[in-house]
Design a protein around this motif. Structure first.
Motif, short mmCIF file in Angstrom:
data_model
loop_
_atom_site.label_atom_id
_atom_site.label_comp_id
_atom_site.label_asym_id
_atom_site.label_seq_id
_atom_site.Cartn_x
_atom_site.Cartn_y
_atom_site.Cartn_z
N VAL A 1 11.82 -0.62 -5.72
CA VAL A 1 12.24 0.77 -5.93
C VAL A 1 13.05 0.89 -7.22
O VAL A 1 12.87 1.84 -8.00
N GLY A 2 13.93 -0.07 -7.47
CA GLY A 2 14.68 -0.06 -8.72
C GLY A 2 13.78 -0.16 -9.92
O GLY A 2 13.99 0.52 -10.95
N GLY A 3 12.75 -0.99 -9.84
CA GLY A 3 11.80 -1.10 -10.93
C GLY A 3 11.05 0.19 -11.18
O GLY A 3 10.81 0.58 -12.33
N GLN A 4 10.69 0.88 -10.10
CA GLN A 4 10.01 2.17 -10.25
C GLN A 4 10.93 3.21 -10.88
O GLN A 4 10.49 4.03 -11.70
N MET A 5 12.23 3.15 -10.56
CA MET A 5 13.18 4.07 -11.17
C MET A 5 13.25 3.85 -12.68
O MET A 5 13.23 4.80 -13.47
N ILE A 6 13.32 2.58 -13.08
CA ILE A 6 13.35 2.26 -14.51
C ILE A 6 12.06 2.74 -15.18
O ILE A 6 12.07 3.29 -16.28
N THR B 1 0.83 -1.20 0.00
CA THR B 1 0.00 0.00 0.00
C THR B 1 0.86 1.25 0.00
O THR B 1 0.55 2.23 -0.69
N TYR B 2 1.95 1.23 0.77
CA TYR B 2 2.88 2.37 0.73
C TYR B 2 3.35 2.63 -0.70
O TYR B 2 3.40 3.78 -1.15
N SER B 3 3.67 1.57 -1.42
CA SER B 3 4.19 1.75 -2.78
C SER B 3 3.13 2.36 -3.69
O SER B 3 3.44 3.18 -4.57
N LEU B 4 1.87 2.00 -3.49
CA LEU B 4 0.79 2.56 -4.31
C LEU B 4 0.59 4.04 -3.99
O LEU B 4 0.40 4.86 -4.90
N VAL B 5 0.62 4.38 -2.71
CA VAL B 5 0.44 5.77 -2.29
C VAL B 5 1.53 6.65 -2.92
O VAL B 5 1.25 7.73 -3.45
N HIS B 6 2.77 6.18 -2.88
CA HIS B 6 3.87 6.96 -3.44
C HIS B 6 3.84 6.96 -4.97
O HIS B 6 4.12 7.98 -5.60
N ASP B 7 3.50 5.83 -5.57
CA ASP B 7 3.43 5.76 -7.04
C ASP B 7 2.40 6.73 -7.60
O ASP B 7 2.57 7.24 -8.71
N ASP B 8 1.33 6.97 -6.85
CA ASP B 8 0.25 7.83 -7.34
C ASP B 8 0.58 9.31 -7.26
O ASP B 8 -0.14 10.13 -7.84
N LEU B 9 1.64 9.69 -6.56
CA LEU B 9 1.96 11.09 -6.36
C LEU B 9 2.26 11.82 -7.67
O LEU B 9 2.70 11.19 -8.65
N PRO B 10 2.02 13.12 -7.72
CA PRO B 10 2.30 13.89 -8.95
C PRO B 10 3.74 13.75 -9.44
O PRO B 10 3.99 13.78 -10.65
N CYS B 11 4.70 13.57 -8.54
CA CYS B 11 6.10 13.43 -8.96
C CYS B 11 6.41 12.05 -9.51
O CYS B 11 7.50 11.82 -10.05
N MET B 12 5.47 11.11 -9.38
CA MET B 12 5.66 9.76 -9.90
C MET B 12 4.70 9.54 -11.07
O MET B 12 4.89 10.06 -12.15
N ASP B 13 3.63 8.76 -10.83
CA ASP B 13 2.69 8.44 -11.91
C ASP B 13 1.57 9.47 -12.07
O ASP B 13 0.84 9.44 -13.05
N ASP B 14 1.40 10.32 -11.06
CA ASP B 14 0.41 11.40 -11.10
C ASP B 14 -0.99 10.87 -11.42
O ASP B 14 -1.62 11.26 -12.41
N ASP B 15 -1.49 9.99 -10.54
CA ASP B 15 -2.82 9.42 -10.72
C ASP B 15 -3.82 10.03 -9.75
O ASP B 15 -3.49 10.30 -8.58
#
Length: 313
Positions: A173-178, A97-111
């Motif tokens: 985290v490495g996968g998200q960076m890629i 869930t932490y990863s989803l919360v961060h992935d959704d942020l405007p600086c990431m996937d912006d969802d």
């Protein structure tokens, strides 16, 4: 298992129903982890109650709880005490869930949407979403390190280390960076598979191997479960990419078509819809065969690949 094998012929033909025992096991995992997280998550209290509220908002947003299901079913192969497995399942769901919360942020996937409702940073604010994600991440390791998770300190330490590896810079985290670099890169299939194995597959591997660690099984069992996890992880990601192309926001609960809009390569865009679907079916069959040594005890895990192939959300 008929679900995958029977669908390899006519792709437009009827879908094979998911076995009811699998549905029961999936629902059981969701209920067990929800109850555990209800106990383990802090109740909103004090001047910092807002971060507790955001944590709960993110965790109890619904979802299939596939990762807890994998933990509970892999633990079942080795007759692990139920409460031990449930605690590990709760830990992985907190971290996921932490990863989803961060992935959704405007600086990431912006969802703006996650599971059909506003993402955490939309429901609260960006700073609170970051802190809620941080708190869920650290909570996962707090749960694993607790004596209640296993009587053996060595087992608890192994769980902590394996989850850290799966979630860290050479894992999720490495996968998200890629993934963040993807719009500006020209990726081939091998690059996309690496991205997916790190970003999505690493946590699936942990979930499957966790059962063997809890049961203090041998290296052969761990290797077999890693193979299974890699197959279902890539199956999951291919079907996710297919949904991004063929699905709808109403069914998936999130925006679709984003990969194409951002110029990201996927196995679907590289291979085409039919070839990607064929690959997912091949992986699913192999996953089922990998667990044959466990007999009927692995029935729910063997039904999962067919469920992934048939999902529409």
């Amino acid at each position: 298992m008929g679900t995958t094998a029977e669908r390899t012929g006519d792709k437009a033909g009827p879908r094979t129903a998911t076995p009811p025992d699998f549905r029961t096991a999936l629902d059981d995992a969701a209920a067990a982890v929800a109850a555990a997280l209800e106990r383990l998550l802090p109740a909103p209290d004090g001047l910092h109650a807002r971060v507790h509220e955001a944590m709960r908002y993110a965790v109890f947003a619904g979802g299939k709880r596939l990762r807890p299901f994998l933990v509970l079913q892999s633990a079942r192969l080795f007759a692990v005490e139920r409460e031990h497995a449930v605690r590990v399942a709760a830990a992985i769901e907190a971290l996921h869930t932490y990863s989803l919360v961060h992935d959704d942020l405007p600086c990431m996937d912006d969802d703006d949407l996650r599971r059909g409702r506003p993402t955490t940073h939309k429901a609260f604010d960006e700073a609170t979403a970051v802190l809620a994600g941080d708190a869920l991440l650290t909570m996962a390791f707090e749960i694993l390190a607790d004596d209640a998770t296993h009587t053996s300190a060595a087992v608890r330490c192994r769980l902590v280390r394996e989850l850290a590896l799966a979630a860290g810079s050479n894992g999720m985290v490495g996968g998200q960076m890629i993934d963040m670099l993807a719009p500006d890169k020209t990726f081939g299939a091998d690059d996309v598979i690496l991205l997916q194995r790190l970003k999505t597959g690493a946590l699936f591997e942990f979930c499957c191997v966790a059962g063997a660690i809890l049961g203090e099984a041998g290296a052969a069992d761990e290797a077999r479960l890693r193979d299974y996890a890699r197959d279902i992880g890539l199956t999951f990601q291919i079907t996710d990419d297919l949904l991004d192309v063929l699905g709808s926001t109403e069914k998936t609960g999130k925006a679709v078509g984003k990969d194409k809009d951002q110029g990201k390569a996927t196995l679907v865009s590289l291979w085409g819809i039919d070839a990607a679907r064929d690959k997912a079916q091949t992986l699913a069959r192999h996953a089922v065969e990998t667990l044959a040594p466990y007999g009927t005890t692995a029935a729910a895990l063997q039904a999962l690949p067919g469920f992934l192939l048939d999902r529409d959300s």
